[in-house]
Design an enzyme around this catalytic site. Structure first.
Site, short mmCIF file in Angstrom:
data_model
loop_
_atom_site.label_atom_id
_atom_site.label_comp_id
_atom_site.label_asym_id
_atom_site.label_seq_id
_atom_site.Cartn_x
_atom_site.Cartn_y
_atom_site.Cartn_z
N SER A 209 12.97 42.13 24.65
CA SER A 209 13.29 41.03 23.73
C SER A 209 14.76 40.69 23.91
O SER A 209 15.51 41.44 24.52
CB SER A 209 13.06 41.47 22.28
OG SER A 209 14.16 42.26 21.82
N ASP A 210 15.18 39.52 23.39
CA ASP A 210 16.62 39.29 23.35
C ASP A 210 17.17 40.04 22.13
O ASP A 210 16.42 40.54 21.29
CB ASP A 210 16.94 37.79 23.31
CG ASP A 210 18.35 37.53 23.84
OD1 ASP A 210 19.14 38.49 23.95
OD2 ASP A 210 18.68 36.38 24.16
N TRP A 211 18.47 40.11 22.05
CA TRP A 211 19.13 40.94 21.03
C TRP A 211 18.64 40.56 19.61
O TRP A 211 18.95 39.47 19.13
CB TRP A 211 20.64 40.74 21.12
CG TRP A 211 21.42 41.55 20.15
CD1 TRP A 211 21.44 41.39 18.78
CD2 TRP A 211 22.29 42.65 20.43
NE1 TRP A 211 22.26 42.32 18.21
CE2 TRP A 211 22.80 43.11 19.19
CE3 TRP A 211 22.68 43.29 21.60
CZ2 TRP A 211 23.70 44.16 19.10
CZ3 TRP A 211 23.57 44.34 21.50
CH2 TRP A 211 24.07 44.77 20.27
N GLY A 212 17.90 41.47 19.02
CA GLY A 212 17.44 41.23 17.65
C GLY A 212 16.44 40.10 17.50
O GLY A 212 16.14 39.66 16.38
N SER A 213 15.90 39.61 18.61
CA SER A 213 15.06 38.40 18.49
C SER A 213 13.71 38.69 17.82
O SER A 213 13.07 37.78 17.30
CB SER A 213 14.86 37.73 19.86
OG SER A 213 14.07 38.54 20.71
#
Ligand code: BGC
Length: 764
Positions: free
Chosen positions: A295-299
């Site tokens: 995932s992207d950061w915290g997505s």
């Protein structure tokens, strides 16, 4: 029953031993085949919690070279690490630090599975290459591959085994700060560059100690964020998605990319992170991608803010079911997935699939054989910042420079007898040319333009900084504040420009004015630079404008007045040397723009490969009903593919080997290129095609080939391009990738404003 328990205990022990005791051999293709079996055996002995742990990625959470954290969030993460609940970490770097966390994973957890260590190695690790958009301006796939190779070698020597690059998002919006990370607006050029970068990062052997796993990001559509504002909504049709956004992603799979990253944005109503169409149907289904998706950061967490997930548990369920294999910093997988499986909301087979993918990459990297193979401090010292690496990024920097204007051949400058003023806050700046996303670079390590010019002794240099460009110390994480009030140095700069033979003005954006979270609503020269440029020009017309920027800028005034303009982007560690070589003619510029430069922000999105409107041209003088602006031209300032040389190139005699292309045959388009100037020079010859009538309206031109050709003065050469069905294919109205029979135009030239054209018919 007892026998069964005994057998499984023995098997468990054997398997654990097996995982912990792999030798020091590096992976070969025979071993590759064995990886499937090893992954299956390992998976068979993992608890559900351990499997979920592999899907959990944490940011470097404490100074790992110091004492272990005793309380708070960091302590919890540390505890997770010791209990086998972390599969990957990012932002831990350097052999000492990486060895320390790896040791915990390998020696303190039950199964001893090593971490995969990720880092944003976007354009270099410590020896910094030009920003990716600049590298794209070189159209030099071999140089780009080597540049990624330098980045990989330095990162791998520093304990890292996985880069979150390349970013292959196509974007037509110069307001979006992240265009500096990509290859610009064109899917064909973008695909070729994406392949070169993946090959450069991953090399031929992923387990070698100078390669890292690459990551295609951000899947998908992130470059189409509405209004160029970062993280914004994306709403685009399937044709745009397949014809423009997907090609570079798909190309990286063919190049063997090991991982993908999904994106922050919502795509047509569904967050990319929770998007099963993107990750399961297209990526892992249609394209057969075998690696894993992070995932992207915290997505995963951000799906709650998007209004798509109710809470963390819901978000974890949606993301895992949609095919996000690893959770970067949301904590929802580690906290929720086990329960979700037990409640039957996420099938354990999906967890097994995700974990198998992650473990496979760990095996391929050689981490399971030797978790410390990337942690050799001797190698770190030898490789990072080596002369060889600096030579390679210098070569990349030269090739990335684009000559935008050179009236009256003001350039190249004579190497002696000149009195030169060097003006502008960026001219002596040793940090800004490193650009955005250079997290491991030491501050102030770029060669400035002033230093580059000082390397040539024959002229007199007079340096005036002029007003500051930024207020305070700019950084990667804080807002970059532009100076609009403090005029200190303004008058001295203007006075210093007077009576000089030439003024070299270094203007543009600070390196931290582009990158993530750095969208701009204006593309003008920021701060007082425009005013300074005009004031200097008023006292001395011999201005060479050296632009440093992470995106296209609206420099109409400069284009109209200033005789010479050099697009020097942010060129990394060797910036000033490369620029000085170009200014003095030791390197003849050959770059071509990978992105259209607009005349005004109102024209955005402006890109060469647009479809026709029904009213593209004025039908009669003064008539209003055609596709145009009342207050702006339809033309860009500089078109895609544009760039000059100190030499001149002429195109002639475009011919086809046949006027008909039959099904799976091929024809050749040949053009004669002549160097009619006085210097040896390199031209990037570009081939464009147009499908005249199709089941979907097709772009007025699409890049389908290019070649870099170096010619001596007076020399001519035939340049040939092969055209086959693959170049004609697109996502048709049948919702499939196909070439439709009919008439095509062929265009050739030195930019997207091509000079020659001809045509052929394609028959099935
Ligand atoms: C960016 C990614 C990056 C990640 C890790 C995110 O904010 O969007 O491109 O790889 O952070 O640093």
């Amino acid at each position: 029953m007892i026998l069964k328990k005994l057998l499984s205990a023995v098997c468990l022990l054997l398997c654990i031993q097996f995982v912990k005791s792999q030798g020091n051999t590096h992976s070969t293709s025979a071993q590759q085949e064995g990886i499937v079996g090893k992954v299956d055996s390992l998976l068979a002995i993992m608890t559900l919690a351990e499997k979920v742990g592999q899907m959990n990625q944490y940011n470097g959470f404490w100074d790992v070279t110091g004492p272990a954290p005793a309380e708070g969030d960091a302590a919890k993460k540390y505890d997770h690490l010791r209990n086998g609940l972390v599969g990957s970490m990012l932002n831990v770097r350097g052999t000492e630090a990486v060895r320390k966390v790896q040791k915990i994973a390998v020696e303190e957890t039950r199964l001893g599975i090593p971490l995969i260590i990720g880092f944003d190695v976007i354009h270099g690790y410590k020896t910094i290459s030009p920003i990716p958009l600049a590298e794209a301006a070189s159209w030099d796939l071999e140089a780009i591959r080597k540049s990624a190779g330098v980045a990989a070698a330095e990162a791998a020597a520093s304990g890292i085994n996985w880069t979150f690059a390349p970013m292959v998002d196509i974007s037509r919006d110069a307001r979006w700060g992240r265009i500096m990370e990509g290859a610009g607006e064109d899917p064909y050029l973008g695909s070729k560059i994406a392949i070169a970068r993946v090959k450069g990062f991953q090399g031929d052997n992923l387990a070698a100690v100078n390669t890292v796993a690459a990551c295609s990001k951000h899947f998908a559509g992130y470059g189409f964020s509405e209004s160029g504002k970062d993280y914004n909504t994306v709403d685009i049709g399937l044709a745009r998605l397949y014809n423009t956004v997907f090609p570079p992603f798909e190309a990286t799979i063919d190049a063997g990319v090991k991982t993908f990253m999904n994106a922050f944005n919502v795509l047509n109503g569904v967050p990319a992170t929770g998007n099963a169409f993107l990750q399961r149907t297209v990526l892992k289904g249609d394209w057969g991608f075998k690696g894993f998706v992070v995932s992207d950061w915290g997505s995963i967490n951000e799906m709650i803010t998007h209004g798509y997930a109710r809470d963390g548990k819901d978000a974890a369920m949606l993301a895992a079911n949609a095919g996000s294999d690893m959770d970067m910093e949301s904590y929802h997988y580690v906290n929720q997935l086990e329960a979700l499986v037990k409640e039957g909301k996420v099938d354990e087979s999906l967890i097994d699939d995700a974990v198998s993918r992650i473990l496979t990459v760990k095996y391929e990297l050689g981490l399971m054989d030797d978790p410390y193979s990337y942690c050799n401090p001797e190698r770190e010292k030898q490789v990072v910042g080596s002369k060889e690496n600096n030579d390679l990024v210098l070569d990349m920097a030269r090739k990335s420079i684009v000559l935008l204007k050179n009236e009256g051949n003001l350039l190249p400058l004579s190497k002696s007898g000149l009195n030169i003023a060097v003006i502008g806050a960026l001219s002596a700046d040793k940090d800004s040319p490193l650009g955005s996303w250079r997290l491991a670079a030491d501050a102030n390590t770029a060669i400035s333009v002033l230093e580059g010019l000082q390397g040539y002794g024959g002229n007199k240099l007079h340096y005036e900084k002029g007003p500051d460009l930024v207020v305070g110390e700019p950084s990667f994480i804080l807002e970059t504040k532009i100076n609009t009030t403090d005029r200190s140095g303004f008058d001295e700069a203007v006075a210093g420009a007077k009576d000089k033979d030439v003024v070299v003005m270094v203007l543009g954006e600070h390196g931290f004015q582009s990158g993530e979270g750095r969208s701009r609503a204006s593309l003008d020269l920021p701060g007082m630079q425009q005013e300074l440029l005009e004031a200097v020009y008023a006292v001395n017309k011999n201005v060479v404008l050296v632009l440093m920027n992470g995106r296209p800028l609206t420099i109409n005034w400069a284009d109209e007045h200033v005789p010479a303009i050099v697009e020097a982007w942010q060129l990394g560690t060797q910036s000033g040397k490369a620029i000085a070589e170009v200014l003095y003619g030791d390197y003849n510029p050959s770059g071509k723009l990978p992105m259209t430069f607009p005349r005004s922000v109102g024209q955005i999105p402006i890109y060469y490969n647009h479809e026709n409107t029904g009213r593209p041209t004025i039908p009669a003088p003064d008539l209003v009903f055609w596709s145009h602006y009342m207050d702006e031209s339809n033309d860009p300032l500089y078109e895609f593919g544009y760039g000059l040389s100190y030499s001149r190139f002429q195109y002639s005699n475009l011919r086809l080997s046949d006027n008909t292309l039959v099904d799976d045959g091929q024809i050749t388009a040949t053009v004669t290129l002549s160097n009619t100037g006085a210097y040896e020079g390199t031209e990037i010859v570009q081939l464009y095609l147009r499908d005249l009538v199709a089941s979907r309206s097709r772009p007025v031109k699409e890049l389908k080939g290019f070649e870099k050709v170096t010619l001596k003065p007076g020399e001519s050469r035939d340049v040939a391009f092969s055209i086959d069905r693959s170049l004609l294919q697109f996502y048709s109205q049948n919702n499939t990738w196909e070439a439709e029979p009919g008439d095509f135009r062929v265009f050739v030239g030195g930019s997207s404003k091509t000079v020659l054209d001809t045509g052929f018919t394609y028959k099935k």
